[in-house]
Design an enzyme around this catalytic site. Structure first.
Site, mmCIF file in Angstrom:
data_model
loop_
_atom_site.group_PDB
_atom_site.id
_atom_site.type_symbol
_atom_site.label_atom_id
_atom_site.label_comp_id
_atom_site.label_asym_id
_atom_site.label_seq_id
_atom_site.Cartn_x
_atom_site.Cartn_y
_atom_site.Cartn_z
ATOM 1 N N PRO A 54 0.815 -1.226 0.000
ATOM 2 C CG PRO A 54 0.053 -0.926 2.211
ATOM 3 C CD PRO A 54 0.822 -1.874 1.329
ATOM 4 C CB CYS A 55 3.501 2.545 -2.199
ATOM 5 S SG CYS A 55 2.742 2.350 -3.801
#
Length: 104
Positions: A54-55
């Site tokens: 989940p950058c």
DNA sequence: AAGTTGACGACGA
DNA sequence: CTCGTCGCCAACT
């Protein structure tokens, strides 16, 4: 070095609760290097894995999304965040008071 | 090797 | 809040 940092970054990303966001600085502090804030962004830029990590849940200290986010720009990042229940303004800002993950 | 860049942060105006 | 400046460090040229 790059690999160690990358592993730490990805590991931290996985610890972020859904519906929450963290700042680059928080990641840097997790790595043990408060000055690594931009290194985090840089590494995520050269080694992006939005399909796995989940950058998009990482924002800058102003709560703003990355204007040059790969894979469709901030628009794509905005959609991913809203998909996780995070409301994003039309200027690509999130409410840190509401969505910033506080470890404590 | 040397200089520039950048998904950043903090401080001052 | 915006704008400019300095510091930071890996990646890129």
């Amino acid at each position: 070095m790059r690999d160690d940092l990358m592993q730490g970054i990805l590991e931290y990303l996985l610890t972020i609760p859904e519906g929450k966001v963290v700042t680059y600085k928080q990641v840097a502090e997790y790595l043990g290097n408060p000055g690594y804030a931009r290194i985090v962004g840089n590494l995520l830029h050269v080694n992006p894995d939005p399909e796995r990590y989940p950058c998009f849940q990482v924002v800058n200290h102003k709560g703003r999304l990355a204007p040059n986010f790969g894979f469709g720009g901030a628009e794509a990042q905005k959609i991913r965040l809203e998909r996780d229940g995070i409301r994003v303004s039309e200027d690509y800002y999130v409410d840190l008071e509401e969505y910033q993950w506080k470890e404590g």
